[in-house]
Design an enzyme around this catalytic site. Structure first.
Site, PDB file in Angstrom:
ATOM      1  N   HIS A 138       0.839  -1.194   0.000  1.00  0.00           N
ATOM      2  CA  HIS A 138       0.000   0.000   0.000  1.00  0.00           C
ATOM      3  C   HIS A 138       0.880   1.252   0.000  1.00  0.00           C
ATOM      4  O   HIS A 138       1.420   1.649   1.029  1.00  0.00           O
ATOM      5  CB  HIS A 138      -0.902  -0.015   1.228  1.00  0.00           C
ATOM      6  CG  HIS A 138      -2.121   0.845   1.084  1.00  0.00           C
ATOM      7  ND1 HIS A 138      -2.143   1.978   0.306  1.00  0.00           N
ATOM      8  CD2 HIS A 138      -3.364   0.725   1.602  1.00  0.00           C
ATOM      9  CE1 HIS A 138      -3.352   2.521   0.365  1.00  0.00           C
ATOM     10  NE2 HIS A 138      -4.106   1.771   1.142  1.00  0.00           N
ATOM     11  N   TYR A 169      -0.720   6.555   3.506  1.00  0.00           N
ATOM     12  CA  TYR A 169       0.021   5.616   4.337  1.00  0.00           C
ATOM     13  C   TYR A 169       1.530   5.897   4.233  1.00  0.00           C
ATOM     14  O   TYR A 169       1.964   6.737   3.470  1.00  0.00           O
ATOM     15  CB  TYR A 169      -0.310   4.182   3.941  1.00  0.00           C
ATOM     16  CG  TYR A 169      -1.698   3.772   4.381  1.00  0.00           C
ATOM     17  CD1 TYR A 169      -1.904   3.103   5.581  1.00  0.00           C
ATOM     18  CD2 TYR A 169      -2.820   4.087   3.620  1.00  0.00           C
ATOM     19  CE1 TYR A 169      -3.171   2.748   6.002  1.00  0.00           C
ATOM     20  CE2 TYR A 169      -4.090   3.737   4.026  1.00  0.00           C
ATOM     21  CZ  TYR A 169      -4.267   3.069   5.223  1.00  0.00           C
ATOM     22  OH  TYR A 169      -5.517   2.731   5.643  1.00  0.00           O
TER      23      TYR A 169
END
Lengths: 165, 71
Positions: free
Chosen positions: A117, A122
Site C-alpha cells: 500500500h 500511508y
C-alpha cells in the site's frame, strides 16, 4: 519458471475493489493481501474499517495485514505515538522487512497476490509525496529518492516470496 | 504477483495531490525495472486527474514512463 510481468499492466480500482460486493469478492479467483504501514496516518484510520475493507478480499488476509501494521507501529513508536519521527535507516529496513514478512505469511495462507500500500496517505505515500517527505538524505529531495522506500519494500517482498510468485 | 498501490489526485490523502506531471513521469521512470509486477491506481476518475495547466492525467504519466504504454 514464471515470466515477470515487469510492470506492464495496471489494476484499476473499478475492477479490483470498488465494484466488488462481499459476495462477489468471495468468489474472486485471486486472493489479494494488501500490506499497509500507516506511518503518521495511524491515528486517522480505524482498524475495524481496515478490517472491513480487507474482508472484501480475504478474512485471512485482513488478519495478516492488521497484524503486520499493528506490530510494526507499536514496536517502533509505541501505541500512543501521535506523530511519526522521520524513520531511521534501521527503521526503514524494519518496516520493509515487515512488508516482506507479511507477504510471506499471506502467500503461505494462500494469497495469490500481495499489494504493497503506497497510496492514500500511508507511510510509503508519505515518502512519495514531497509535501510530507522533507528528508534531505537519499530517501528524499527528488522523485527518485522519494520512491526509494517503496522500491525497497518491493525488493524485500520479492525476496521473501521468491521469483516465481 | 506484487502490486504497488499508488494514489491519484483527488483522493483523501493528507498532503494532497501529486505535484505535477513532471513528478509523475519521474516516479514512473524510477519504478521501471523495480520488483513490482503491477500498479494499482487508487481512487478513480483518471481522465479528470489533471493538474492545473497540465493536459496529461497524472496516472497516465506514471504508467507511460514505468510501463511504456498509455492506453
Amino acid at each position: 519458471m514464471r515470466r515477470r510481468a515487469s510492470l506492464d499492466f495496471v489494476i484499476p480500482d473499478a475492477v479490483m475493489f470498488d465494484t466488488l460486493s462481499p459476495a462477489a469478492a468471495a468468489n474472486f479467483q485471486a486472493a489479494v493481501t494488501r500490506l499497509a504501514e500507516a506511518g503518521a496516518r495511524l491515528r486517522q484510520i480505524a482498524l475495524p474499517d481496515l478490517s472491513q475493507t480487507l474482508d472484501l478480499i480475504s478474512r485471512r488476509a485482513a488478519l495478516v495485514a492488521i497484524e503486520a501494521l499493528d506490530l510494526h507501529w507499536n514496536r517502533l513508536h509505541g501505541p500512543d505515538a501521535a506523530w511519526i519521527d522521520a524513520p531511521s535507516v534501521t527503521e526503514r529496513h524494519e518496516v520493509a522487512d515487515g512488508f516482506a514478512a507479511g507477504a510471506r505469511r499471506a502467500v503461505d495462507a494462500g494469497a495469490d497476490r500481495v499489494e504493497v500500500h503506497g497510496a492514500n496517505g500511508y507511510l510509503l505515500w508519505q515518502f512519495i509525496n514531497p509535501e510530507t517527505n522533507l528528508r534531505t538524505d537519499d530517501y528524499g529531495g527528488s522523485p527518485e529518492n522519494n520512491i526509494r522506500f517503496a522500491k525497497l519494500a518491493g525488493e524485500k517482498v520479492r525476496a521473501a516470496i521468491g521469483p516465481s510468485r | 504477483m506484487i502490486v504497488l498501490r499508488l494514489s491519484q489526485d483527488g483522493v483523501d490523502d493528507f498532503g494532497g495531490a501529486w505535484p505535477g506531471t513532471d513528478y509523475a513521469e519521474a516516479i514512473g521512470a524510477a519504478l521501471k525495472g523495480s520488483a513490482y509486477d503491477a500498479l494499482h491506481r487508487a481512487s478513480f476518475k483518471d481522465l479528470d486527474n489533471r493538474q492545473t495547466g497540465d493536459t496529461t492525467p497524472t496516472w497516465r504519466a506514471v504508467r507511460w514512463f514505468c510501463c511504456g504504454w498509455n492506453a
